[in-house]
Design a protein around this motif. Structure first.
Motif, mmCIF file in Angstrom:
data_model
loop_
_atom_site.group_PDB
_atom_site.id
_atom_site.type_symbol
_atom_site.label_atom_id
_atom_site.label_comp_id
_atom_site.label_asym_id
_atom_site.label_seq_id
_atom_site.Cartn_x
_atom_site.Cartn_y
_atom_site.Cartn_z
ATOM 1 N N CYS A 81 0.842 -1.203 0.000
ATOM 2 C CA CYS A 81 0.000 0.000 0.000
ATOM 3 C C CYS A 81 0.873 1.248 0.000
ATOM 4 N N ARG A 82 0.642 2.112 -0.964
ATOM 5 C CA ARG A 82 1.411 3.356 -1.080
ATOM 6 C C ARG A 82 0.847 4.467 -0.213
ATOM 7 N N PHE A 83 -0.320 4.234 0.393
ATOM 8 C CA PHE A 83 -1.005 5.298 1.120
ATOM 9 C C PHE A 83 -0.974 5.115 2.637
ATOM 10 N N GLY A 84 -0.279 4.080 3.101
ATOM 11 C CA GLY A 84 -0.207 3.832 4.532
ATOM 12 C C GLY A 84 -1.519 3.361 5.125
ATOM 13 N N ALA A 85 -2.415 2.830 4.283
ATOM 14 C CA ALA A 85 -3.730 2.427 4.762
ATOM 15 C C ALA A 85 -3.762 0.980 5.244
ATOM 16 N N LYS A 86 -2.860 0.159 4.775
ATOM 17 C CA LYS A 86 -2.841 -1.240 5.198
ATOM 18 C C LYS A 86 -2.240 -1.339 6.601
ATOM 19 N N GLY A 87 -2.866 -2.140 7.460
ATOM 20 C CA GLY A 87 -2.337 -2.331 8.801
ATOM 21 C C GLY A 87 -1.178 -3.304 8.794
ATOM 22 N N ASP A 88 -0.066 -2.889 8.225
ATOM 23 C CA ASP A 88 1.109 -3.755 8.193
ATOM 24 C C ASP A 88 2.048 -3.407 9.340
ATOM 25 N N ALA A 89 3.110 -4.193 9.503
ATOM 26 C CA ALA A 89 3.998 -4.007 10.641
ATOM 27 C C ALA A 89 4.753 -2.682 10.572
ATOM 28 N N GLU A 90 5.084 -2.228 9.367
ATOM 29 C CA GLU A 90 5.772 -0.936 9.273
ATOM 30 C C GLU A 90 4.851 0.196 9.701
ATOM 31 N N THR A 91 3.644 0.216 9.169
ATOM 32 C CA THR A 91 2.719 1.310 9.449
ATOM 33 C C THR A 91 2.306 1.338 10.916
ATOM 34 N N ARG A 92 2.034 0.159 11.496
ATOM 35 C CA ARG A 92 1.438 0.092 12.828
ATOM 36 C C ARG A 92 2.431 -0.117 13.959
ATOM 37 N N LEU A 93 3.624 -0.607 13.655
ATOM 38 C CA LEU A 93 4.601 -0.871 14.708
ATOM 39 C C LEU A 93 5.877 -0.058 14.522
ATOM 40 N N ILE A 94 6.479 -0.167 13.343
ATOM 41 C CA ILE A 94 7.798 0.442 13.125
ATOM 42 C C ILE A 94 7.731 1.961 13.227
ATOM 43 N N ARG A 95 6.651 2.550 12.729
ATOM 44 C CA ARG A 95 6.571 4.017 12.813
ATOM 45 C C ARG A 95 6.487 4.498 14.258
ATOM 46 N N GLN A 96 5.854 3.716 15.121
ATOM 47 C CA GLN A 96 5.883 4.062 16.551
ATOM 48 C C GLN A 96 7.296 3.942 17.099
ATOM 49 N N LEU A 97 7.981 2.866 16.744
ATOM 50 C CA LEU A 97 9.334 2.641 17.251
ATOM 51 C C LEU A 97 10.309 3.707 16.763
ATOM 52 N N GLN A 98 10.120 4.155 15.531
ATOM 53 C CA GLN A 98 11.025 5.165 14.981
ATOM 54 C C GLN A 98 10.966 6.485 15.748
ATOM 55 N N ALA A 99 9.857 6.721 16.436
ATOM 56 C CA ALA A 99 9.697 7.967 17.193
ATOM 57 C C ALA A 99 10.218 7.862 18.619
ATOM 58 N N MET A 100 10.704 6.693 19.017
ATOM 59 C CA MET A 100 11.130 6.479 20.404
ATOM 60 C C MET A 100 12.636 6.676 20.531
ATOM 61 N N PRO A 101 13.085 7.455 21.507
ATOM 62 C CA PRO A 101 14.522 7.740 21.630
ATOM 63 C C PRO A 101 15.346 6.543 22.094
ATOM 64 N N ASN A 102 14.721 5.538 22.678
ATOM 65 C CA ASN A 102 15.464 4.375 23.172
ATOM 66 C C ASN A 102 15.474 3.220 22.170
ATOM 67 N N VAL A 103 15.135 3.500 20.908
ATOM 68 C CA VAL A 103 15.098 2.479 19.867
ATOM 69 C C VAL A 103 15.956 2.930 18.678
ATOM 70 N N GLU A 104 16.766 2.026 18.185
ATOM 71 C CA GLU A 104 17.456 2.259 16.919
ATOM 72 C C GLU A 104 17.075 1.145 15.955
ATOM 73 N N ILE A 105 16.797 1.515 14.716
ATOM 74 C CA ILE A 105 16.452 0.547 13.677
ATOM 75 C C ILE A 105 17.512 0.619 12.586
ATOM 76 N N ARG A 106 18.136 -0.505 12.329
ATOM 77 C CA ARG A 106 19.138 -0.570 11.268
ATOM 78 C C ARG A 106 18.597 -1.458 10.160
ATOM 79 N N THR A 107 18.554 -0.931 8.956
ATOM 80 C CA THR A 107 18.092 -1.697 7.801
ATOM 81 C C THR A 107 19.293 -2.100 6.943
ATOM 82 N N GLY A 108 19.034 -3.026 6.033
ATOM 83 C CA GLY A 108 20.117 -3.518 5.187
ATOM 84 C C GLY A 108 21.138 -4.328 5.959
ATOM 85 N N VAL A 109 20.686 -4.958 7.064
ATOM 86 C CA VAL A 109 21.576 -5.722 7.934
ATOM 87 C C VAL A 109 21.101 -7.174 7.942
#
Length: 514
Positions: A206-234
């Motif tokens: 989904c290009r509109f962020g409408a699907k309840g997927d893990a990125e939209t519903r979980l990762i975006r919350q985690l990205q806003a938290m100062p005690n979380v780091e997300i590394r991609t391409g690992v």
């Protein structure tokens, strides 16, 4: 914030491997409790481009499918239907978010095998099911599914309404004496919602962020938290242990072609059933010659993937313009068809099958015919439980290639169920019903390879997904499932992830305080 993130980067308390439903829910619980969390994802964020909504790009060109090669036991190699992106497989899933039935957690006899009882009951997961439905924005209607388990709270959102054509199908099914119900779907549809009814949801991103997927519903919350780091391409290659072979001391990763070791006191492995098993097997040492968490020998075994058959009900004189058809499901046959209790399972809508999808599966189909069938069909998914067999497994070849062996039991029972559903579809108005079977090349419901149980001799992890052999390792994805049930696994993965995450947050918090 920068100081906190640097502290976390240098000394995470927990490394979570995988950004899908399992890893994302555990990470969210830990982060909310103030833990320093490092989340590792082998893929990157899905590019913001038009192609995720283009059937030609997704199915014919396989633009988003991994380039890696798997093989079957004959040595035949193929590109599996694996999608490595931030958010995991849910980027391309069909939004179905079912609770398992209460009976799914008990021992179940099948025609050719037995599904063992879970060490977790429905009652222990019920509150976490509710939390998961709220996090993912699941829309549904309680009390309409005749097999629905008890629940303490209704859905927070009303179901996505049927389009006119799908509504007529529901009426005809009800007229045939069945109990069709609104499929629980994680989609942001309704007033103020992001869903535009674009028509490309199931098997598309989904290009509109409408699907309840893990990125939209979980990762975006985690990205806003100062005690979380997300590394991609690992890409995590192995887990390393101490001299005694008990505690996991570090994670070996490949990033930009360079091997690195990352240390943390706790590790949560959530790479998906196949890849979690492969990482554990690849981590074999002299102390653990069969791989980590594998004293029982079950790691990589008991691979399940559901019996999945697509049925295309053709309407020669009507065009199906339904943009979001996945609103309808039937569970009247979850306990078997009349006179044949072993022929059983779930029926739900597929997303609209399009011409390029048909040509991808059947390349010899003329393009005009494929496009005509796509326009004139209503598409259904018939799903039966895949019982666990030790011979169905994933393992590593000497050159590092994953070998997947899958010869599922109960195919005859599933075929009888499919034939029953085909007759039913003809009764409700489809003169022609075509069928297509989905195999292990598209392991969208993969589970069972790191099974949980109370006995270390027959399981790899306990009821809280902690490895019997390694007290600081948890494996939280569908790999821990002792059985596959006959409905989609995503919500149960999420519920178990929230349960394990809550337990870990409490235990780690207690340890820190002590």
């Amino acid at each position: 914030m920068n100081d906190i993130r640097q502290q976390q980067m240098d000394s995470p308390q927990v490394i979570v491997i995988g950004s899908g439903v399992g890893g994302g829910t555990v990470a969210l619980q830990l982060a909310r409790a103030g833990m320093r969390v490092l989340l590792l994802e082998r893929g990157k964020a899905l590019p913001d481009e038009p192609e995720p909504s283009d059937a030609e790009a997704v199915f014919v060109q396989n633009r988003y499918r991994t380039q890696e090669q798997w093989q079957d036991e004959t040595g035949r190699r193929y590109r599996p239907g694996q999608y490595y992106y931030l958010g995991g497989h849910t980027k391309f899933y069909g939004t179905a978010m079912f609770r398992f039935r209460e009976s799914d957690f008990a021992e179940t006899q099948h025609e050719e095998a037995v599904s063992p009882a879970w060490p977790v009951s429905y009652a222990e997961l019920e509150s976490f099911y509710t939390q998961a439905e709220q996090i993912f924005g699941v829309r549904g209607a309680a009390g309409t599914d005749p097999t629905e388990p008890w629940r303490q709270a209704d859905y927070a959102h009303a179901p996505v309404p049927h389009a006119p054509l799908i509504g007529r199908m529901a009426e005809r099914l009800a007229g045939a004496g069945l109990h069709p119900f609104h499929m629980p779907a994680a989609v942001d549809y309704g007033p103020g919602g992001a869903c535009t009814l674009c028509g490309t949801c199931d098997a598309f991103a989904c290009r509109f962020g409408a699907k309840g997927d893990a990125e939209t519903r979980l990762i975006r919350q985690l990205q806003a938290m100062p005690n979380v780091e997300i590394r991609t391409g690992v890409e995590v290659r192995r887990l390393l242990h101490d001299a005694q072979g008990r505690h996991i001391t570090a994670v070996e990763v490949l990033r930009d072609g360079v091997l690195q070791h990352i240390e943390a006191p706790q590790v949560v492995l959530s790479a998906g059933a196949v890849n979690s098993a492969l990482i554990l097997l690849r981590s074999a040492t002299d102390r653990c010659p069969d791989g980590l968490a594998n004293r029982s020998g079950v790691v990589g075994r008991y691979l399940m993937n559901h019996h999945l058959t697509g049925l295309m009900g053709v309407l020669p004189f009507e065009i199906n313009a339904t943009p979001f058809p996945k609103t309808l499901s039937v569970n009247d046959f979850y306990g078997g068809i009349s006179g044949d209790p072993m022929a059983r399972g779930n029926i739900q809508m597929l997303g609209n099958i399009r011409g390029p999808m048909i040509r991808a599966a059947y390349p010899a189909t003329p393009k005009p015919l494929a496009n005509w069938l796509g326009r004139h069909s209503v598409d259904w998914l018939v799903m039966s439980e895949d019982p666990p067999l030790a011979s169905n497994r994933v393992r590593l070849m000497p050159d590092g290639t994953p070998e997947v062996t899958w010869h599922p039991a109960d195919l005859s029972a599933h075929d009888r169920f499919v034939r029953h559903v085909r007759r039913l579809l003809r009764r409700i108005g489809f003169p022609l019903v075509l069928r297509h079977s989905f195999g292990i090349e598209a392991p969208s419901h993969q589970c069972g390879t790191v099974r949980m149980g109370d006995d270390p001799a027959t399981s790899a992890v306990n009821a809280l997904c902690r490895a019997h052999d390694h007290p600081n390792l948890h494996v939280v994805d569908a790999g821990c499932f002792p059985s596959s049930a006959a409905v989609n696994p995503a919500l149960t993965i999420a519920a178990q992830g929230l349960r394990v995450g809550a337990h870990l947050a409490r235990s780690l918090g207690t340890s820190a305080a002590a």
